[in-house]
Each structure stands twice: as structure tokens, then as C-alpha cells.
Write a protein that holds these residues in place. Structure first.
Motif, PDB file in Angstrom:
ATOM      1  N   VAL A  53       0.839  -1.203   0.000  1.00  0.00           N
ATOM      2  CA  VAL A  53       0.000   0.000   0.000  1.00  0.00           C
ATOM      3  C   VAL A  53       0.875   1.255   0.000  1.00  0.00           C
ATOM      4  O   VAL A  53       0.632   2.196  -0.763  1.00  0.00           O
ATOM      5  CB  VAL A  53      -0.968   0.005   1.211  1.00  0.00           C
ATOM      6  CG1 VAL A  53      -1.656   1.359   1.366  1.00  0.00           C
ATOM      7  CG2 VAL A  53      -1.993  -1.105   1.075  1.00  0.00           C
ATOM      8  N   LEU A  54       1.902   1.271   0.829  1.00  0.00           N
ATOM      9  CA  LEU A  54       2.806   2.428   0.879  1.00  0.00           C
ATOM     10  C   LEU A  54       3.506   2.639  -0.455  1.00  0.00           C
ATOM     11  O   LEU A  54       3.703   3.778  -0.890  1.00  0.00           O
ATOM     12  CB  LEU A  54       3.833   2.250   1.994  1.00  0.00           C
ATOM     13  CG  LEU A  54       3.281   2.410   3.408  1.00  0.00           C
ATOM     14  CD1 LEU A  54       4.252   1.852   4.433  1.00  0.00           C
ATOM     15  CD2 LEU A  54       2.972   3.871   3.688  1.00  0.00           C
ATOM     16  N   ARG A  55       3.880   1.553  -1.121  1.00  0.00           N
ATOM     17  CA  ARG A  55       4.529   1.629  -2.444  1.00  0.00           C
ATOM     18  C   ARG A  55       3.540   2.202  -3.463  1.00  0.00           C
ATOM     19  O   ARG A  55       3.875   3.092  -4.239  1.00  0.00           O
ATOM     20  CB  ARG A  55       5.013   0.238  -2.853  1.00  0.00           C
ATOM     21  CG  ARG A  55       6.075   0.224  -3.891  1.00  0.00           C
ATOM     22  CD  ARG A  55       6.737  -1.141  -4.094  1.00  0.00           C
ATOM     23  NE  ARG A  55       6.015  -2.316  -3.673  1.00  0.00           N
ATOM     24  CZ  ARG A  55       6.245  -3.002  -2.536  1.00  0.00           C
ATOM     25  NH1 ARG A  55       7.182  -2.627  -1.700  1.00  0.00           N
ATOM     26  NH2 ARG A  55       5.537  -4.062  -2.237  1.00  0.00           N
ATOM     27  N   GLU A  56       2.296   1.698  -3.433  1.00  0.00           N
ATOM     28  CA  GLU A  56       1.269   2.178  -4.370  1.00  0.00           C
ATOM     29  C   GLU A  56       0.960   3.663  -4.155  1.00  0.00           C
ATOM     30  O   GLU A  56       0.640   4.378  -5.100  1.00  0.00           O
ATOM     31  CB  GLU A  56      -0.012   1.356  -4.209  1.00  0.00           C
ATOM     32  CG  GLU A  56       0.125  -0.063  -4.734  1.00  0.00           C
ATOM     33  CD  GLU A  56      -1.042  -0.962  -4.333  1.00  0.00           C
ATOM     34  OE1 GLU A  56      -1.951  -0.517  -3.581  1.00  0.00           O
ATOM     35  OE2 GLU A  56      -1.034  -2.137  -4.749  1.00  0.00           O
ATOM     36  N   ARG A  57       1.072   4.118  -2.933  1.00  0.00           N
ATOM     37  CA  ARG A  57       0.797   5.526  -2.613  1.00  0.00           C
ATOM     38  C   ARG A  57       2.002   6.434  -2.856  1.00  0.00           C
ATOM     39  O   ARG A  57       1.908   7.641  -2.696  1.00  0.00           O
ATOM     40  CB  ARG A  57       0.345   5.655  -1.153  1.00  0.00           C
ATOM     41  CG  ARG A  57      -1.009   5.020  -0.898  1.00  0.00           C
ATOM     42  CD  ARG A  57      -1.433   5.193   0.537  1.00  0.00           C
ATOM     43  NE  ARG A  57      -2.723   4.554   0.777  1.00  0.00           N
ATOM     44  CZ  ARG A  57      -3.328   4.511   1.954  1.00  0.00           C
ATOM     45  NH1 ARG A  57      -2.768   5.101   3.015  1.00  0.00           N
ATOM     46  NH2 ARG A  57      -4.486   3.899   2.088  1.00  0.00           N
TER      47      ARG A  57
END
Length: 77
Positions: A53-57
Motif C-alpha cells: 500500500v505504501l509503495r502504491e501511494r
């Protein structure tokens, strides 16, 4: 009735706050999946989901064989 925050979001929110506060700076290496899982008392798959999720954001970048790092230009908002 209290609604509990999902475990992966506790990790996402915690790391996001560390980045926004400057505790984690661009280029800083993040803990491994195992270290995150131990720290937050969750399973490896939960730690993996949080980092995904952090990577996608746009907050983190992964470099195979090297680790996961805070993005050079993480989102401000």
C-alpha cells in the motif's frame, strides 16, 4: 461498538506519520518484513500488504536484493 483499525493500516499509518514528521527521511531504509511483523505483532503477509500500500501511494520504493526505502519525493498530503 468500537471499530478496530485493520493491522495493515496501523503499519501504513505509522510509517506514513514517520515519513511526514521527518523521523524517516527520503532514502532511509525501512525495516524488513520480519522486523515490521515483530514490531507490530502481525504476520508477514500483513507487513507485506502494508508495504505494498505504501509503495502504491508513492511513499516507498523497493529495490530487489537491497531493501525498501523512503521515496525521494514522498507525497506531502
Amino acid at each position: 461498538m468500537t471499530i478496530r483499525t485493520p493491522d495493515y493500516l496501523r503499519i501504513v499509518n505509522g510509517i506514513t506519520e514517520q515519513i511526514r514528521s521527518g523521523e524517516l527521511a527520503p532514502g532511509d531504509k525501512l525495516p524488513t518484513y520480519g522486523q515490521l511483523a515483530e514490531h507490530y505483532k502481525v504476520g508477514l503477509s500483513t507487513a507485506q500488504a502494508a508495504l505494498r500500500v505504501l509503495r502504491e501511494r508513492g511513499f516507498i520504493e523497493s529495490h530487489p536484493g537491497k531493501g525498501t526505502y523512503v521515496a525521494e519525493n514522498p507525497p506531502q498530503a
